[in-house]
Design a protein around this motif. Structure first.
Motif, short mmCIF file in Angstrom:
data_model
loop_
_atom_site.label_atom_id
_atom_site.label_comp_id
_atom_site.label_asym_id
_atom_site.label_seq_id
_atom_site.Cartn_x
_atom_site.Cartn_y
_atom_site.Cartn_z
N PHE A 382 -33.61 31.02 3.23
CA PHE A 382 -32.71 30.23 3.69
C PHE A 382 -31.28 30.05 3.35
CE2 PHE A 382 -36.01 30.60 6.61
CZ PHE A 382 -35.47 31.12 8.24
N HIS A 390 -27.49 31.15 9.90
CA HIS A 390 -28.69 31.69 10.12
C HIS A 390 -29.13 32.39 11.15
CE1 HIS A 390 -31.54 28.13 10.86
NE2 HIS A 390 -31.44 27.44 10.12
N TRP A 393 -31.24 35.03 9.86
CA TRP A 393 -32.48 34.67 9.69
C TRP A 393 -33.49 34.31 10.89
CZ3 TRP A 393 -28.28 34.88 6.81
CH2 TRP A 393 -28.44 35.34 5.58
N ASP A 394 -33.03 33.57 11.32
CA ASP A 394 -33.66 33.48 12.67
C ASP A 394 -34.46 34.92 13.37
OD1 ASP A 394 -33.33 30.87 13.00
OD2 ASP A 394 -32.19 30.98 14.03
N CYS A 397 -37.54 36.18 11.48
CA CYS A 397 -38.32 34.74 11.81
C CYS A 397 -39.14 35.56 13.38
CB CYS A 397 -38.07 33.65 12.27
SG CYS A 397 -37.95 32.45 10.86
N ILE A 421 -36.04 26.63 2.75
CA ILE A 421 -36.82 26.51 3.74
C ILE A 421 -35.93 25.38 4.81
CG2 ILE A 421 -38.26 26.72 5.22
CD1 ILE A 421 -40.03 28.98 3.95
N GLU A 424 -36.64 21.65 9.82
CA GLU A 424 -36.80 22.06 10.66
C GLU A 424 -37.20 23.11 10.65
OE1 GLU A 424 -33.59 24.35 11.84
OE2 GLU A 424 -34.63 24.13 13.32
N VAL A 425 -36.90 24.57 9.89
CA VAL A 425 -37.03 25.23 10.38
C VAL A 425 -38.84 25.65 10.30
CG1 VAL A 425 -37.68 27.84 9.43
CG2 VAL A 425 -35.11 26.45 9.87
N ARG A 428 -40.25 24.20 13.36
CA ARG A 428 -40.68 25.39 14.52
C ARG A 428 -41.86 26.46 13.50
NH1 ARG A 428 -35.34 27.48 13.90
NH2 ARG A 428 -36.81 29.56 13.33
#
Length: 676
Positions: A382, A390, A393-394, A397, A421, A424-425, A428
């Motif tokens: 990320f 990003h 990038w989401d 995911c 990374i 918080e990512v 999640r």
């Protein structure tokens, strides 16, 4: 019954000691929102962290569930005695200066003995430790900052270093930590008992250990068995080397099987994964928390960069990680999504043609997952959240989540650098059931550890190590006679002296071997002469040997390979068996496997198969194979000798392995004497 449950999950806490450390414990409890009764004891202060102290322990409303004792070592003993007398649930002893004190401070050991007598049956943690953190229930008997927060479930950590414990709480990898416990001196309550208590919490998913030394071999074995019985894995970072094992340097075995090899062998036999770094410890625990043990080390790697695909392949080279080849069906599915310009392989570089196309990425990731793969990995670094965004990038995911659901197999997201990374990512992703890996090397080590846990069942108990020291070193003839009595084949031999050597040599059947007695490493000292065909050759060989005492033996022929088999006592882990390339190859190849006694036929067979010289034993390029059963029988006979007579160390080097025999051509035994 969990003896430590009341201490680790208290409804009432008292802090004794009004200095900075004691006040810090109160403030940490207040900060995390401890919901129970929180008390302070101090004879003179009117206010500490907003609390009005009680003047003595006797003034408390009732016996506390947990106490933090932050006074000096002498006062600690009296406080512990008072807490035990009133029925407290347990205490953390912060003070140092007990048994860990310097050799000049003889009072340290006396104070620790007095502390144990004062505690009686009341559990105590330490002394000389920071305490513990219970992030499940909001309990922080801890005198310093820490980086954790409340969690619903997570892993537990036990360390023998308070500073390492602090550092571990500061991780930003998304790993949910339920407990952190420091054990200090382990004067009364050791790592093993603490581990069982933490694993008994149904919301703890795995246990991580930072071990300097195992507190109790039997207790640690019991911990491993308990963890296996409830399906919760243990991973350990074991440091430190046994000084006693290092000193046992008479044999090659001692140098090959130092304490580190003993620790490796013990942890493996007990089904405890061993890692090499704190980062690998955290990543392994994260994998186990999210997924549990893996069935294999076979992975599917996916990235949008050829550089990343190559980096993955190179990093995995030389490890147990494998990349199953793509099937025809996979190739058809991938070609339909990626087109003709993408080279299809595992690791896969899917290029940037489909970047930002969630449907195409989901289809690609799903196609890469087959039953041959234990884990899929999508490399995704990320951008910095403080300077970049990003959204694309989401989408990756989201595609990973869809692939995981469609394939019913786990797919991880891997940041090749630890910092790539965001926390918080990672948090999640874990709530979505997706594993966020931080760091390429650490991830591959974690996969290897998780796969090894899936293969091992710790249904084994180590032989208790006797409390002995090195005694007498037997002569070669004496050592061989002792081993022969337990069923190990040895050459026909005659002991003689220089004065009558010619007379004895005239009566022999040739060829023979001449060895000088009283010399530890005979080959290096020129005290071995092989394949002597005549009495005159024997006489000439003896001239150059620095001794007047000799051993004449039959020359063993038809040898396929030479092995070293030896056992050395590691006081920390028990008797360590080493199987290695023998003879002159021992130091050159450094080819060895270590096991903890007792071992079985199958254990020995698997260990021999892991040696680099295993092809010789099986029959290399059409040569005759060694008699594997004879080798196994020799190892079992050596084990029988060790467990019967309790030597300090014993070695056969070489064990001459032929198609119809295994013969101990040389042997060394150092007896054991009671360690007073």
């Amino acid at each position: 019954m969990d003896r430590l449950g009341r201490l680790f999950r208290p409804k009432s806490i008292v802090v004794i000691g009004g200095g900075a450390w004691g006040e810090a414990v109160l403030r940490q409890c207040q900060k995390i929102g401890f919901a129970g009764d929180l008390w302070m004891v101090h004879p003179t202060k009117e206010d500490i962290a907003g609390l009005i102290p009680y003047r003595s322990i006797a003034d408390l409303p009732h016996a506390p569930d947990a106490a933090y004792v932050a006074v000096n070592r002498l006062a600690t003993i009296d406080v512990i005695r008072d807490l035990a007398a009133m029925g407290a649930g347990g205490a953390v002893c912060f003070a140092s200066g007990f048994k860990e004190a310097s050799a000049e401070d003889a009072d340290g050991t006396n104070f620790q003995t007095a502390l144990l007598e004062a505690a009686g049956d009341m559990p105590i943690i330490g002394p000389n430790c920071y305490g513990f953190l219970n992030y499940r229930d909001g309990v922080t008997l801890w005198p310093d900052q820490h980086g954790g927060k409340r969690v619903e479930s997570g892993v537990a950590l036990i360390t023998q270093s308070s500073n390492v414990a602090i550092n571990l709480t500061m991780q930003k990898r998304g790993l949910p930590i339920a407990y952190v416990v420091t054990v200090g001196n382990q004067a009364q309550t050791g790592l093993s008992e603490v581990g069982k208590s933490l694993l008994s919490d149904p919301k703890v998913t795995a246990l991580g250990l930072y071990i300097e030394g195992i507190d109790d071999l039997a207790g640690f074995t019991e911990l491993a068995h308990y963890a296996q019985s409830i399906g919760k894995p243990i991973v350990a970072l074991k440091i430190g080397r046994s000084e006693q094992a290092q000193k046992a340097a008479v044999s090659h075995t001692a140098s090959l099987a130092g304490s580190d090899a003993g620790a490796d062998a013990l942890l493996a036999r007990l089904g405890v994964g061993r890692v090499r770094s704190l980062s690998a410890l955290l990543e392994s625990l994260k994998l186990l928390h999210v997924l549990g043990p893996l069935p294999s080390t076979a992975i599917a790697s996916m990235s949008c960069s050829g550089g990343e695909a190559s980096l993955m392949a190179d990093t995995a080279h030389g490890t147990e990680i494998s990349f199953p080849s793509l099937t025809d069906t996979q190739r058809q599915q991938l070609r339909a999504t990626l087109g003709l310009l993408v080279a299809l392989s595992n690791p896969l570089d899917y290029h940037t043609f489909i970047w930002g196309n969630e449907d195409a990425m989901a289809a690609t990731f799903t196609a890469m997952m087959t039953p041959a793969v234990a884990l899929g990995i999508v490399i995704l670094d990320f951008p910095r959240p403080d300077r970049c965004t990003h959204p694309d990038w989401d989408l990756v995911c989201n595609a990973v989540a869809r692939a995981q659901e469609a394939s019913c197999q786990p797919v991880a997201i891997l940041g090749s650098l630890v910092e790539n990374i965001p926390e918080e990512v990672a948090e999640r992703l874990i709530t979505q059931g997706i594993l966020p890996f931080c760091g390429l090397d650490e991830a591959l080590e974690a996969i290897t550890v998780a796969a090894s846990l899936g293969r091992i069942a710790p249904d084994w108990t180590p032989a208790p190590p006797p409390v002995i020291r090195a005694g007498q070193t037997l002569t070669e003839a004496e050592a061989k006679a002792a081993l022969s009595a337990h069923g190990i084949r040895t050459p026909t031999a005659i002991r003689t002296t220089r004065a009558i050597l010619s007379e004895v040599a005239a009566q022999l059947t040739y060829p023979v071997v001449l060895k000088g007695e009283g010399i530890t490493h005979k080959t290096e000292a020129g005290a071995v002469a092989l394949n002597l065909a005549t009495p005159e050759a024997v006489k000439n060989a003896a001239v150059a040997m620095p001794t007047d005492s000799f051993l004449l033996e039959e020359m063993i022929t038809g040898t396929v390979a030479e092995l070293l088999i030896g056992v050395v006592l590691d006081p920390a882990h028990g008797y360590v068996l080493t199987l290695a390339a023998g003879g002159t190859l021992t130091e050159i190849l450094n080819d060895s496997v270590s096991l903890i006694l007792p071992v079985s036929d199958d254990d020995i067979g698997r260990a021999l198969a892991h040696l680099r010289i295993a092809p010789l034993l099986r029959g290399y390029r059409g040569a005759s194979p060694a008699n594997l059963q004879s080798i196994i029988d020799s190892v079992l006979a050596l084990q029988d000798y060790v467990l019967t007579h309790h030597p300090y160390e014993v070695e056969i080097n070489p064990l001459m392995c032929g198609s119809d025999h295994a013969t101990a051509a040389d042997a060394l035994i150092t007896t054991g004497e009671p360690d007073d």
